[in-house]
Scaffold this motif. Structure first.
Motif, PDB file in Angstrom:
ATOM      1  N   ALA A 179       0.828  -1.205   0.000  1.00 13.28           N
ATOM      2  CA  ALA A 179       0.000   0.000   0.000  1.00 13.28           C
ATOM      3  C   ALA A 179       0.866   1.260   0.000  1.00 13.28           C
ATOM      4  N   VAL A 180       1.939   1.249   0.778  1.00 13.35           N
ATOM      5  CA  VAL A 180       2.843   2.408   0.825  1.00 13.35           C
ATOM      6  C   VAL A 180       3.521   2.600  -0.530  1.00 13.35           C
ATOM      7  N   VAL A 181       3.961   1.520  -1.155  1.00 12.18           N
ATOM      8  CA  VAL A 181       4.588   1.624  -2.472  1.00 12.18           C
ATOM      9  C   VAL A 181       3.610   2.242  -3.464  1.00 12.18           C
ATOM     10  N   MET A 182       2.362   1.825  -3.423  1.00 12.88           N
ATOM     11  CA  MET A 182       1.354   2.412  -4.313  1.00 12.88           C
ATOM     12  C   MET A 182       1.172   3.891  -4.003  1.00 12.88           C
ATOM     13  N   GLY A 183       1.201   4.239  -2.714  1.00 15.14           N
ATOM     14  CA  GLY A 183       1.099   5.640  -2.318  1.00 15.14           C
ATOM     15  C   GLY A 183       2.255   6.468  -2.845  1.00 15.14           C
ATOM     16  N   ILE A 184       3.446   5.894  -2.832  1.00 12.01           N
ATOM     17  CA  ILE A 184       4.623   6.588  -3.348  1.00 12.01           C
ATOM     18  C   ILE A 184       4.498   6.777  -4.857  1.00 12.01           C
ATOM     19  N   ARG A 185       4.110   5.728  -5.538  1.00 10.61           N
ATOM     20  CA  ARG A 185       3.994   5.798  -6.996  1.00 10.61           C
ATOM     21  C   ARG A 185       2.923   6.782  -7.447  1.00 10.61           C
ATOM     22  N   SER A 186       1.891   6.945  -6.642  1.00  9.94           N
ATOM     23  CA  SER A 186       0.808   7.849  -7.026  1.00  9.94           C
ATOM     24  C   SER A 186       1.052   9.282  -6.586  1.00  9.94           C
ATOM     25  N   GLY A 187       2.039   9.486  -5.719  1.00 11.85           N
ATOM     26  CA  GLY A 187       2.343  10.831  -5.269  1.00 11.85           C
ATOM     27  C   GLY A 187       1.709  11.222  -3.951  1.00 11.85           C
ATOM     28  N   ILE A 188       0.923  10.341  -3.341  1.00 13.55           N
ATOM     29  CA  ILE A 188       0.303  10.643  -2.050  1.00 13.55           C
ATOM     30  C   ILE A 188       1.342  10.617  -0.951  1.00 13.55           C
ATOM     31  N   VAL A 189       2.275   9.681  -1.048  1.00 11.18           N
ATOM     32  CA  VAL A 189       3.306   9.496  -0.032  1.00 11.18           C
ATOM     33  C   VAL A 189       4.650   9.878  -0.636  1.00 11.18           C
ATOM     34  N   SER A 190       5.435  10.605   0.128  1.00 12.05           N
ATOM     35  CA  SER A 190       6.785  10.964  -0.299  1.00 12.05           C
ATOM     36  C   SER A 190       7.767  10.473   0.745  1.00 12.05           C
ATOM     37  N   ILE A 191       8.835   9.833   0.312  1.00 11.18           N
ATOM     38  CA  ILE A 191       9.830   9.379   1.272  1.00 11.18           C
ATOM     39  C   ILE A 191      10.891  10.444   1.500  1.00 11.18           C
ATOM     40  N   ASP A 192      10.835  11.514   0.736  1.00  7.70           N
ATOM     41  CA  ASP A 192      11.819  12.582   0.867  1.00  7.70           C
ATOM     42  C   ASP A 192      11.351  13.737   1.744  1.00  7.70           C
ATOM     43  N   GLU A 193      10.052  13.943   1.813  1.00  5.43           N
ATOM     44  CA  GLU A 193       9.519  15.085   2.529  1.00  5.43           C
ATOM     45  C   GLU A 193       8.450  14.624   3.515  1.00  5.43           C
ATOM     46  N   PRO A 194       8.372  15.275   4.692  1.00  5.19           N
ATOM     47  CA  PRO A 194       7.316  14.925   5.639  1.00  5.19           C
ATOM     48  C   PRO A 194       5.966  15.409   5.120  1.00  5.19           C
ATOM     49  N   PHE A 195       4.930  14.763   5.540  1.00 11.37           N
ATOM     50  CA  PHE A 195       3.570  15.111   5.167  1.00 11.37           C
ATOM     51  C   PHE A 195       3.020  16.065   6.213  1.00 11.37           C
ATOM     52  N   ASN A 196       2.572  17.237   5.812  1.00 14.94           N
ATOM     53  CA  ASN A 196       2.169  18.279   6.746  1.00 14.94           C
ATOM     54  C   ASN A 196       0.825  18.037   7.408  1.00 14.94           C
ATOM     55  N   ASP A 197      -0.098  17.336   6.752  1.00 15.75           N
ATOM     56  CA  ASP A 197      -1.436  17.156   7.314  1.00 15.75           C
ATOM     57  C   ASP A 197      -1.495  16.070   8.372  1.00 15.75           C
ATOM     58  N   ALA A 198      -0.494  15.224   8.453  1.00 16.12           N
ATOM     59  CA  ALA A 198      -0.493  14.128   9.426  1.00 16.12           C
ATOM     60  C   ALA A 198       0.278  14.534  10.671  1.00 16.12           C
ATOM     61  N   SER A 199      -0.146  14.024  11.784  1.00 16.05           N
ATOM     62  CA  SER A 199       0.576  14.298  13.020  1.00 16.05           C
ATOM     63  C   SER A 199       1.950  13.665  12.951  1.00 16.05           C
ATOM     64  N   PRO A 200       2.976  14.295  13.515  1.00 14.31           N
ATOM     65  CA  PRO A 200       4.303  13.706  13.486  1.00 14.31           C
ATOM     66  C   PRO A 200       4.364  12.455  14.337  1.00 14.31           C
ATOM     67  N   PRO A 201       5.307  11.558  14.078  1.00 10.70           N
ATOM     68  CA  PRO A 201       5.451  10.373  14.917  1.00 10.70           C
ATOM     69  C   PRO A 201       5.663  10.792  16.357  1.00 10.70           C
ATOM     70  N   MET A 202       5.100  10.021  17.247  1.00  4.97           N
ATOM     71  CA  MET A 202       5.190  10.337  18.658  1.00  4.97           C
ATOM     72  C   MET A 202       6.528   9.889  19.212  1.00  4.97           C
ATOM     73  N   SER A 203       7.012  10.610  20.209  1.00  2.00           N
ATOM     74  CA  SER A 203       8.253  10.199  20.862  1.00  2.00           C
ATOM     75  C   SER A 203       7.956   9.052  21.824  1.00  2.00           C
ATOM     76  N   ALA A 204       8.992   8.370  22.260  1.00  2.00           N
ATOM     77  CA  ALA A 204       8.829   7.186  23.113  1.00  2.00           C
ATOM     78  C   ALA A 204       8.142   7.514  24.431  1.00  2.00           C
TER      79      ALA A 204
END
Length: 129
Positions: free
Chosen positions: A102-127
């Motif tokens: 699913a992530v690979v499909m997201g990357i190929r379609s442009g929804i997901v970028s592995i180079d830039e963070p996504f602004n609309d999603a909450s950042p990963p939480m710290s431990a």
């Protein structure tokens, strides 16, 4: 113990190859956006991902950042079961058999970028959160 370490090394090498392939695919996607024709596979992925709700897209982005279901649930203030339900819906809509596909499909379609963070999603939480 040596066998386990060898298997772990092989898994890491496979993961590194996947990351390199995804980065190459991202570069190809940028070139396509610059005027080169888009592949049928990328078009199909875009059409499938267009069916996702805003929340499903957000979850896809968060899992692409390496977050577990539990961390996604905490970041979004929902239950882990709800995350699992959203993932099942994502898999069904895009025809993916697992989160990596699913992530690979997201990357190929442009929804997901592995180079830039996504602004609309909450950042990963710290431990500690």
């Amino acid at each position: 113990m040596h066998k386990a370490l060898g298997e772990a090394q092989l898994a890491l090498e496979a993961q590194e190859r996947l990351i390199e392939e995804l980065r190459a695919d991202t570069g190809a996607r940028r070139e396509a956006a610059a005027g080169a024709p888009v592949s049928e596979e990328a078009l199909a992925a875009r059409e499938a991902l267009a069916l996702l709700t805003a929340r499903e897209r957000q979850i896809l982005v968060l899992i692409s950042q390496g977050n577990s279901n539990r961390r996604v649930a905490k970041a979004l203030g929902i239950s882990e079961k709800t995350v699992k339900n959203h993932l099942s819906a994502i898999f069904l809509k895009v025809g993916a058999s697992d989160r990596t596909q699913a992530v690979v499909m997201g990357i190929r379609s442009g929804i997901v970028s592995i180079d830039e963070p996504f602004n609309d999603a909450s950042p990963p939480m710290s431990a500690g959160e």
